[in-house]
Scaffold this motif. Structure first.
Motif, PDB file in Angstrom:
ATOM      1  N   SER A  58       0.886  -1.102   0.030  1.00 41.97           N
ATOM      2  CA  SER A  58       0.074  -0.019   0.020  1.00 41.97           C
ATOM      3  C   SER A  58       0.826   1.384  -0.016  1.00 41.97           C
ATOM      4  O   SER A  58       1.662   1.405   0.748  1.00 41.97           O
ATOM      5  N   LEU A  59       0.702   2.202  -1.003  1.00 37.52           N
ATOM      6  CA  LEU A  59       1.472   3.267  -1.172  1.00 37.52           C
ATOM      7  C   LEU A  59       0.368   4.379  -1.111  1.00 37.52           C
ATOM      8  O   LEU A  59      -0.623   4.307  -1.688  1.00 37.52           O
ATOM      9  N   ASP A  60       0.706   5.611  -0.561  1.00 37.22           N
ATOM     10  CA  ASP A  60      -0.202   6.793  -0.784  1.00 37.22           C
ATOM     11  C   ASP A  60       0.692   8.108  -0.594  1.00 37.22           C
ATOM     12  O   ASP A  60       1.878   8.000  -0.032  1.00 37.22           O
ATOM     13  N   ASP A  61      -0.118   9.074  -0.452  1.00 34.96           N
ATOM     14  CA  ASP A  61       0.522  10.471  -0.185  1.00 34.96           C
ATOM     15  C   ASP A  61      -0.191  11.387   0.971  1.00 34.96           C
ATOM     16  O   ASP A  61      -0.155  12.335   0.851  1.00 34.96           O
ATOM     17  N   ALA A  62      -0.795  10.383   1.533  1.00 31.12           N
ATOM     18  CA  ALA A  62      -1.656  11.103   2.917  1.00 31.12           C
ATOM     19  C   ALA A  62      -1.017  10.415   4.291  1.00 31.12           C
ATOM     20  O   ALA A  62      -1.773   9.522   4.845  1.00 31.12           O
ATOM     21  N   PRO A  63       0.200  10.635   4.823  1.00 29.99           N
ATOM     22  CA  PRO A  63       0.582  10.416   5.894  1.00 29.99           C
ATOM     23  C   PRO A  63      -0.216  10.794   7.141  1.00 29.99           C
ATOM     24  O   PRO A  63      -0.889  11.958   7.149  1.00 29.99           O
ATOM     25  N   ILE A  64      -0.427   9.831   7.842  1.00 34.12           N
ATOM     26  CA  ILE A  64      -1.252   9.949   9.392  1.00 34.12           C
ATOM     27  C   ILE A  64      -0.411  10.701  10.263  1.00 34.12           C
ATOM     28  O   ILE A  64      -0.794  11.716  11.154  1.00 34.12           O
ATOM     29  N   VAL A  65       0.823  10.403  10.560  1.00 30.32           N
ATOM     30  CA  VAL A  65       1.666  10.984  11.311  1.00 30.32           C
ATOM     31  C   VAL A  65       2.510  12.027  10.805  1.00 30.32           C
ATOM     32  O   VAL A  65       3.044  12.062   9.856  1.00 30.32           O
ATOM     33  N   TYR A  66       2.490  13.256  11.594  1.00 29.34           N
ATOM     34  CA  TYR A  66       3.102  14.504  11.251  1.00 29.34           C
ATOM     35  C   TYR A  66       2.481  15.104  10.035  1.00 29.34           C
ATOM     36  O   TYR A  66       3.040  16.397   9.651  1.00 29.34           O
ATOM     37  N   GLY A  67       1.474  14.464   9.432  1.00 31.29           N
ATOM     38  CA  GLY A  67       0.819  15.401   8.186  1.00 31.29           C
ATOM     39  C   GLY A  67       1.703  15.453   6.874  1.00 31.29           C
ATOM     40  O   GLY A  67       2.700  14.938   7.049  1.00 31.29           O
ATOM     41  N   VAL A  68       1.280  16.390   6.220  1.00 29.30           N
ATOM     42  CA  VAL A  68       2.063  16.681   4.944  1.00 29.30           C
ATOM     43  C   VAL A  68       3.047  17.398   5.300  1.00 29.30           C
ATOM     44  O   VAL A  68       2.962  18.470   6.147  1.00 29.30           O
ATOM     45  N   GLN A  69       4.308  16.986   4.891  1.00 31.88           N
ATOM     46  CA  GLN A  69       5.543  17.813   5.000  1.00 31.88           C
ATOM     47  C   GLN A  69       5.813  19.025   4.332  1.00 31.88           C
ATOM     48  O   GLN A  69       5.918  19.961   4.893  1.00 31.88           O
ATOM     49  N   ASN A  70       5.195  18.961   3.148  1.00 32.32           N
ATOM     50  CA  ASN A  70       5.250  20.173   2.258  1.00 32.32           C
ATOM     51  C   ASN A  70       3.886  20.389   1.575  1.00 32.32           C
ATOM     52  O   ASN A  70       3.879  19.782   0.688  1.00 32.32           O
ATOM     53  N   PRO A  71       2.896  21.259   2.129  1.00 34.06           N
ATOM     54  CA  PRO A  71       1.720  21.534   1.400  1.00 34.06           C
ATOM     55  C   PRO A  71       1.796  21.793   0.073  1.00 34.06           C
ATOM     56  O   PRO A  71       0.975  21.576  -0.900  1.00 34.06           O
ATOM     57  N   HIS A  72       2.888  22.290  -0.507  1.00 29.95           N
ATOM     58  CA  HIS A  72       3.205  22.738  -2.077  1.00 29.95           C
ATOM     59  C   HIS A  72       3.522  21.484  -2.880  1.00 29.95           C
ATOM     60  O   HIS A  72       3.644  21.578  -4.038  1.00 29.95           O
ATOM     61  N   CYS A  73       4.053  20.488  -2.247  1.00 28.75           N
ATOM     62  CA  CYS A  73       4.445  19.190  -3.028  1.00 28.75           C
ATOM     63  C   CYS A  73       3.841  17.915  -2.108  1.00 28.75           C
ATOM     64  O   CYS A  73       4.504  17.193  -1.545  1.00 28.75           O
ATOM     65  N   PRO A  74       2.575  17.679  -2.337  1.00 27.48           N
ATOM     66  CA  PRO A  74       2.012  16.380  -1.716  1.00 27.48           C
ATOM     67  C   PRO A  74       2.606  15.149  -2.292  1.00 27.48           C
ATOM     68  O   PRO A  74       2.730  14.193  -1.594  1.00 27.48           O
ATOM     69  N   ASP A  75       3.202  15.213  -3.612  1.00 22.62           N
ATOM     70  CA  ASP A  75       3.774  13.930  -4.167  1.00 22.62           C
ATOM     71  C   ASP A  75       4.976  13.643  -3.464  1.00 22.62           C
ATOM     72  O   ASP A  75       5.496  12.360  -3.382  1.00 22.62           O
ATOM     73  N   CYS A  76       5.506  14.515  -2.776  1.00 23.03           N
ATOM     74  CA  CYS A  76       6.912  14.442  -1.894  1.00 23.03           C
ATOM     75  C   CYS A  76       6.631  13.316  -0.601  1.00 23.03           C
ATOM     76  O   CYS A  76       7.577  12.736  -0.246  1.00 23.03           O
ATOM     77  N   ASP A  77       5.297  13.140  -0.324  1.00 25.95           N
ATOM     78  CA  ASP A  77       4.817  12.105   0.746  1.00 25.95           C
ATOM     79  C   ASP A  77       4.513  11.032   0.374  1.00 25.95           C
ATOM     80  O   ASP A  77       4.081  10.221   0.973  1.00 25.95           O
ATOM     81  N   TYR A  78       4.595  10.702  -1.002  1.00 28.55           N
ATOM     82  CA  TYR A  78       4.300   9.458  -1.623  1.00 28.55           C
ATOM     83  C   TYR A  78       5.027   8.278  -1.292  1.00 28.55           C
ATOM     84  O   TYR A  78       6.374   8.428  -1.035  1.00 28.55           O
ATOM     85  N   GLY A  79       4.455   7.350  -0.373  1.00 26.25           N
ATOM     86  CA  GLY A  79       5.540   6.099   0.264  1.00 26.25           C
ATOM     87  C   GLY A  79       4.526   5.185   0.798  1.00 26.25           C
ATOM     88  O   GLY A  79       3.264   5.247   0.486  1.00 26.25           O
ATOM     89  N   ASN A  80       5.127   4.300   1.400  1.00 29.64           N
ATOM     90  CA  ASN A  80       4.412   3.400   2.325  1.00 29.64           C
ATOM     91  C   ASN A  80       3.236   3.961   3.251  1.00 29.64           C
ATOM     92  O   ASN A  80       3.715   4.808   3.623  1.00 29.64           O
ATOM     93  N   SER A  81       2.064   3.370   3.109  1.00 30.50           N
ATOM     94  CA  SER A  81       1.043   3.695   3.899  1.00 30.50           C
ATOM     95  C   SER A  81       1.470   3.339   5.329  1.00 30.50           C
ATOM     96  O   SER A  81       1.809   2.392   5.682  1.00 30.50           O
ATOM     97  N   ASP A  82       0.947   4.385   6.278  1.00 32.08           N
ATOM     98  CA  ASP A  82       1.114   4.272   7.794  1.00 32.08           C
ATOM     99  C   ASP A  82       0.564   3.330   8.323  1.00 32.08           C
ATOM    100  O   ASP A  82      -0.813   2.821   7.762  1.00 32.08           O
TER     101      ASP A  82
END
Length: 188
Positions: A58-82
Motif C-alpha cells: 500500500s502506497l499513498d501520499d496522505a501520511p497520518i503521522v506528522y501530516g503533509v511535510q510540504n503542502p506545496h508538494c503532496p507527491d513528496c509524501d508518496y510512500g508506504n502507507s502508515d
C-alpha cells in the motif's frame, strides 16, 4: 519553504499576522494491492487446522503521522502507507480430545464420569507479522529559532542495517533496528 536561522518563527510564517494555521487536505491517492490465502482442513479424528497469509503493498501520499511535510508538494509524501503491515501469517488449530461417549477412548464411561472426562478440546493460535512502516524524524534543536521538526534526511550510500546482526533485533543487548548514522538532521 526555506527557514532562516535565528529569525523568530513568527516572522517566517507565510500568513501574517497569524501563528499556526492548520489545514486539512481532502484529497490524496493510494495504490493498494493485497493477496490473501487461506488453507483450512478438518480431519475425521476431530482435528481442525487453519492457516491464513496476507501480503499487502500500500502506497499513498496522505501520511497520518506528522501530516503533509510540504503542502506545496503532496507527491513528496508518496510512500508506504502508515500502519499497514506488509505481511501477516496467522494459524490456529482445535483438537477435540478422543475421550468420552462417542469417542475412541473411554466410550463406556458412566454419565457423571463422562461429564468430567469427556468433551475436552485443546486449541492454539499463533500470529506473525512484519512491522509497520515508519519515518525517521528529528526534533528542532534547543535554542535554534526558525528550524521546524520533521523527517530526517537519509545519508546517500549509507547502509541502513550496518552493524545489525543478521536476523536479530535484540535491542536489550544493544542490537539496533537500523543504523542511526544512516540519517542526519536536514539543513536548516
Amino acid at each position: 519553504n526555506t527557514m532562516t536561522p535565528n529569525v523568530t518563527r513568527q516572522n517566517q510564517r507565510p500568513y501574517q499576522p497569524f501563528s499556526n494555521v492548520y489545514g486539512s487536505l481532502g484529497n490524496g491517492y493510494q495504490n493498494f494491492n493485497q493477496l490473501q490465502l487461506e488453507l483450512k482442513k478438518q480431519w475425521s479424528s476431530g482435528f481442525l487446522a487453519q492457516v491464513e497469509y496476507q501480503w499487502t503493498r500500500s502506497l499513498d501520499d496522505a501520511p497520518i503521522v506528522y501530516g503533509v511535510q510540504n503542502p506545496h508538494c503532496p507527491d513528496c509524501d508518496y510512500g508506504n502507507s502508515d500502519s499497514i503491515r506488509r505481511q501477516v501469517l496467522a494459524a490456529n488449530w482445535v483438537w477435540e480430545l478422543p475421550f468420552g461417549k462417542g469417542h475412541r477412548w473411554l466410550n463406556a464411561l458412566p454419565h457423571r464420569a463422562d461429564q468430567v472426562l469427556g468433551g475436552w478440546q485443546g486449541s492454539g493460535t499463533i500470529a506473525y507479522g512484519t512491522g509497520q512502516p515508519f519515518s525517521t524524524t528529528f526534533n528542532e534543536p534547543n535554542g535554534y529559532t526558525g528550524w521546524f521538526s520533521g523527517r530526517a534526511d537519509a545519508v546517500a550510500g549509507a547502509d541502513i542495517y550496518k552493524g545489525k546482526q543478521k536476523g536479530s533485533h535484540d535491542i536489550i543487548d544493544g542490537v539496533q533496528w537500523f543504523n542511526p548514522a544512516a540519517f542526519v538532521v536536514p539543513t536548516p
